[in-house]
Design a protein around this motif. Sequence first.
Motif, PDB file in Angstrom:
ATOM      1  N   LEU A  58       0.670  -1.409   0.301  1.00 11.23           N
ATOM      2  CA  LEU A  58      -0.069  -0.030   0.026  1.00 11.23           C
ATOM      3  C   LEU A  58       0.581   0.979  -0.257  1.00 11.23           C
ATOM      4  N   VAL A  59       2.269   1.070   0.977  1.00 13.54           N
ATOM      5  CA  VAL A  59       2.784   2.255   0.799  1.00 13.54           C
ATOM      6  C   VAL A  59       3.550   2.402  -0.806  1.00 13.54           C
ATOM      7  N   GLY A  60       3.491   1.798  -0.517  1.00 13.99           N
ATOM      8  CA  GLY A  60       4.595   1.933  -2.401  1.00 13.99           C
ATOM      9  C   GLY A  60       3.650   2.057  -3.216  1.00 13.99           C
ATOM     10  N   ALA A  61       2.703   1.824  -3.370  1.00 14.79           N
ATOM     11  CA  ALA A  61       1.417   1.457  -4.457  1.00 14.79           C
ATOM     12  C   ALA A  61       1.531   3.666  -4.226  1.00 14.79           C
ATOM     13  N   VAL A  62       0.853   4.504  -3.236  1.00 15.52           N
ATOM     14  CA  VAL A  62       0.714   5.185  -3.108  1.00 15.52           C
ATOM     15  C   VAL A  62       1.650   6.379  -3.222  1.00 15.52           C
ATOM     16  N   LEU A  63       3.019   5.628  -2.995  1.00 16.01           N
ATOM     17  CA  LEU A  63       4.105   6.297  -3.276  1.00 16.01           C
ATOM     18  C   LEU A  63       4.166   6.080  -5.004  1.00 16.01           C
ATOM     19  N   GLY A  64       4.138   5.625  -6.204  1.00 18.09           N
ATOM     20  CA  GLY A  64       4.297   5.288  -7.308  1.00 18.09           C
ATOM     21  C   GLY A  64       3.118   5.765  -7.949  1.00 18.09           C
ATOM     22  N   ALA A  65       2.112   6.522  -7.121  1.00 16.23           N
ATOM     23  CA  ALA A  65       0.999   7.103  -7.473  1.00 16.23           C
ATOM     24  C   ALA A  65       1.427   8.619  -7.222  1.00 16.23           C
ATOM     25  N   MET A  66       1.862   8.746  -6.179  1.00 17.81           N
ATOM     26  CA  MET A  66       1.591   9.937  -5.830  1.00 17.81           C
ATOM     27  C   MET A  66       3.221  11.206  -7.132  1.00 17.81           C
ATOM     28  N   ALA A  67       4.079   9.792  -7.425  1.00 15.86           N
ATOM     29  CA  ALA A  67       5.399  10.205  -8.702  1.00 15.86           C
ATOM     30  C   ALA A  67       4.365  10.551 -10.011  1.00 15.86           C
ATOM     31  N   LEU A  68       3.455   9.282 -10.375  1.00 14.30           N
ATOM     32  CA  LEU A  68       2.692  10.160 -11.514  1.00 14.30           C
ATOM     33  C   LEU A  68       1.638  10.986 -11.363  1.00 14.30           C
ATOM     34  N   ILE A  69       1.635  10.985 -10.845  1.00 11.78           N
ATOM     35  CA  ILE A  69       0.613  12.171 -10.728  1.00 11.78           C
ATOM     36  C   ILE A  69       1.269  13.249 -10.446  1.00 11.78           C
ATOM     37  N   TRP A  70       2.958  13.651  -9.847  1.00 13.28           N
ATOM     38  CA  TRP A  70       3.612  14.939 -10.046  1.00 13.28           C
ATOM     39  C   TRP A  70       4.226  14.972 -11.648  1.00 13.28           C
ATOM     40  N   LEU A  71       4.774  13.702 -12.093  1.00 12.82           N
ATOM     41  CA  LEU A  71       4.645  13.942 -13.644  1.00 12.82           C
ATOM     42  C   LEU A  71       3.711  14.577 -14.478  1.00 12.82           C
TER      43      LEU A  71
END
Length: 79
Positions: A58-71
Amino acid sequence: MPVFALIIIGIAAGFLATRLMKIDTDIVTTIAIGILGALIGGLALRLLIAVTGFMAGLVGAVLGAMALIWLYKHYYRGR
């Protein structure tokens, strides 16, 4: 089964990440961001940290999704 779990976690992660990053998206985009973020973040986190289980995914998924949103916010919306 692990990929299916990442998809389910990704849906929740997409919802959380879009709320944390304060971005308004439709349901399909939110789910897509979450699933891709879950795959990217979940797999990367499992490779970098030898922690397993639901919370690590879950932590990794949220961080990955946040990185995609930032991009998305910095490169796609700028066009």
